[in-house]
Design a protein around this motif. Structure first.
Motif, PDB file in Angstrom:
ATOM      1  N   LYS A   1      -1.027   5.782  11.331  1.00 37.01           N
ATOM      2  CA  LYS A   1      -2.098   6.700  11.751  1.00 37.01           C
ATOM      3  C   LYS A   1      -3.245   6.699  10.743  1.00 37.01           C
ATOM      4  O   LYS A   1      -4.410   6.729  11.119  1.00 37.01           O
ATOM      5  N   ALA A   2      -2.903   6.658   9.457  1.00 38.31           N
ATOM      6  CA  ALA A   2      -3.948   6.615   8.427  1.00 38.31           C
ATOM      7  C   ALA A   2      -4.754   5.333   8.538  1.00 38.31           C
ATOM      8  O   ALA A   2      -5.984   5.334   8.422  1.00 38.31           O
ATOM      9  N   ALA A   3      -4.064   4.222   8.780  1.00 35.55           N
ATOM     10  CA  ALA A   3      -4.769   2.940   8.922  1.00 35.55           C
ATOM     11  C   ALA A   3      -5.660   2.949  10.158  1.00 35.55           C
ATOM     12  O   ALA A   3      -6.795   2.477  10.130  1.00 35.55           O
TER      13      ALA A   3
ATOM     14  N   PHE B   1       6.335   5.572   7.884  1.00 40.02           N
ATOM     15  CA  PHE B   1       5.629   4.400   8.411  1.00 40.02           C
ATOM     16  C   PHE B   1       4.650   4.820   9.505  1.00 40.02           C
ATOM     17  O   PHE B   1       3.534   4.298   9.577  1.00 40.02           O
ATOM     18  N   GLN B   2       5.034   5.769  10.333  1.00 36.83           N
ATOM     19  CA  GLN B   2       4.143   6.256  11.386  1.00 36.83           C
ATOM     20  C   GLN B   2       2.905   6.922  10.786  1.00 36.83           C
ATOM     21  O   GLN B   2       1.793   6.743  11.291  1.00 36.83           O
TER      22      GLN B   2
ATOM     23  N   ALA C   1      -1.460   4.320  -3.185  1.00 42.25           N
ATOM     24  CA  ALA C   1      -0.880   4.880  -1.961  1.00 42.25           C
ATOM     25  C   ALA C   1      -0.429   3.749  -1.041  1.00 42.25           C
ATOM     26  O   ALA C   1       0.655   3.820  -0.441  1.00 42.25           O
ATOM     27  N   MET C   2      -1.236   2.706  -0.940  1.00 41.79           N
ATOM     28  CA  MET C   2      -0.876   1.573  -0.095  1.00 41.79           C
ATOM     29  C   MET C   2       0.375   0.882  -0.642  1.00 41.79           C
ATOM     30  O   MET C   2       1.278   0.516   0.111  1.00 41.79           O
ATOM     31  N   SER C   3       0.446   0.735  -1.953  1.00 41.55           N
ATOM     32  CA  SER C   3       1.601   0.109  -2.586  1.00 41.55           C
ATOM     33  C   SER C   3       2.867   0.923  -2.312  1.00 41.55           C
ATOM     34  O   SER C   3       3.918   0.363  -1.964  1.00 41.55           O
ATOM     35  N   ARG C   4       2.772   2.242  -2.464  1.00 43.79           N
ATOM     36  CA  ARG C   4       3.933   3.093  -2.191  1.00 43.79           C
ATOM     37  C   ARG C   4       4.370   2.953  -0.728  1.00 43.79           C
ATOM     38  O   ARG C   4       5.571   2.869  -0.426  1.00 43.79           O
ATOM     39  N   GLY C   5       3.404   2.914   0.169  1.00 41.99           N
ATOM     40  CA  GLY C   5       3.724   2.768   1.593  1.00 41.99           C
ATOM     41  C   GLY C   5       4.389   1.439   1.891  1.00 41.99           C
ATOM     42  O   GLY C   5       5.369   1.373   2.653  1.00 41.99           O
TER      43      GLY C   5
ATOM     44  N   ALA D   1      -7.042   5.477  11.474  1.00 40.28           N
ATOM     45  CA  ALA D   1      -8.165   6.387  11.236  1.00 40.28           C
ATOM     46  C   ALA D   1      -9.155   5.824  10.225  1.00 40.28           C
ATOM     47  O   ALA D   1     -10.182   6.420   9.960  1.00 40.28           O
ATOM     48  N   GLY D   2      -8.824   4.685   9.644  1.00 37.42           N
ATOM     49  CA  GLY D   2      -9.736   4.066   8.690  1.00 37.42           C
ATOM     50  C   GLY D   2      -9.516   4.489   7.256  1.00 37.42           C
ATOM     51  O   GLY D   2     -10.249   4.079   6.369  1.00 37.42           O
ATOM     52  N   ALA D   3      -8.506   5.301   6.997  1.00 41.12           N
ATOM     53  CA  ALA D   3      -8.268   5.791   5.636  1.00 41.12           C
ATOM     54  C   ALA D   3      -7.827   4.698   4.688  1.00 41.12           C
ATOM     55  O   ALA D   3      -7.989   4.813   3.487  1.00 41.12           O
ATOM     56  N   LEU D   4      -7.279   3.623   5.213  1.00 42.53           N
ATOM     57  CA  LEU D   4      -6.777   2.568   4.342  1.00 42.53           C
ATOM     58  C   LEU D   4      -7.694   1.350   4.298  1.00 42.53           C
ATOM     59  O   LEU D   4      -7.326   0.320   3.769  1.00 42.53           O
TER      60      LEU D   4
END
Length: 157
Positions: free
Chosen positions: A122-124, A117-118, A95-99, A126-129
């Motif tokens: 938000k995911a980052a 990108f937004q 998922a990070m690579s795709r982003g 929130a700690g998801a990444l």
């Protein structure tokens, strides 16, 4: 085989072999106080240790999978849990690579205007990444013990 021969044949330094012996992962044969000698089976034990470490198992988890005579006693539940952890990490990294690929190729004039990108931001936030850390490396106490073994004066003040 003496410790130097085991180190030469496996590429595992002598100080690491002594550390593994103290941790109960391998055992030398022969009288205490004499130069360490190992049975040929130690080569397979060291291969199993290397495999476990490569798979992200801690030394304690690896030790639990060795019988007193060094034969493998594989805990399938631990392996399945570790495989699930690796799969989750792979999904997260994909998922990070795709982003990142999207952000690099995004046609929006500014990343602030890109909805994808937004969502990543938000995911980052929130700690998801956040990267997950299993324990593939020695824990601090284990590391200190290994460092003191290599440099005995380092642990003293």
């Amino acid at each position: 085989m003496n410790i130097a021969e085991v180190a030469k044949r496996t590429g595992v330094p002598a100080h690491t072999l002594r550390f593994y012996e103290r941790k109960g992962l391998i055992a030398s044969v022969g009288p205490r106080g004499a130069r360490r000698q190992f049975a040929p089976a130690v080569l397979d034990q060291l291969a199993l240790i290397a495999l476990g470490k490569a798979g992200g198992l801690s030394l304690d988890e690896i030790r639990a999978m060795l019988s007193p005579c060094g034969e493998p006693l594989v805990d399938r539940d631990v392996l399945l849990a570790k495989a699930d952890e690796i799969d989750a990490t792979i999904k997260q990294l994909q998922a990070m690579s795709r982003g990142l690929r999207h952000a690099a190729a995004c046609p929006a004039p500014s990343h602030a205007e890109c909805p994808t990108f937004q969502r990543l931001l938000k995911a980052a936030a929130a700690g998801a990444l956040k990267p997950r850390h299993s324990t593939p490396h020695p824990r601090p106490a284990e590391l200190r013990s290994e460092q003191e073994n290599r440099h005995p004066a380092a642990g003293r003040t």
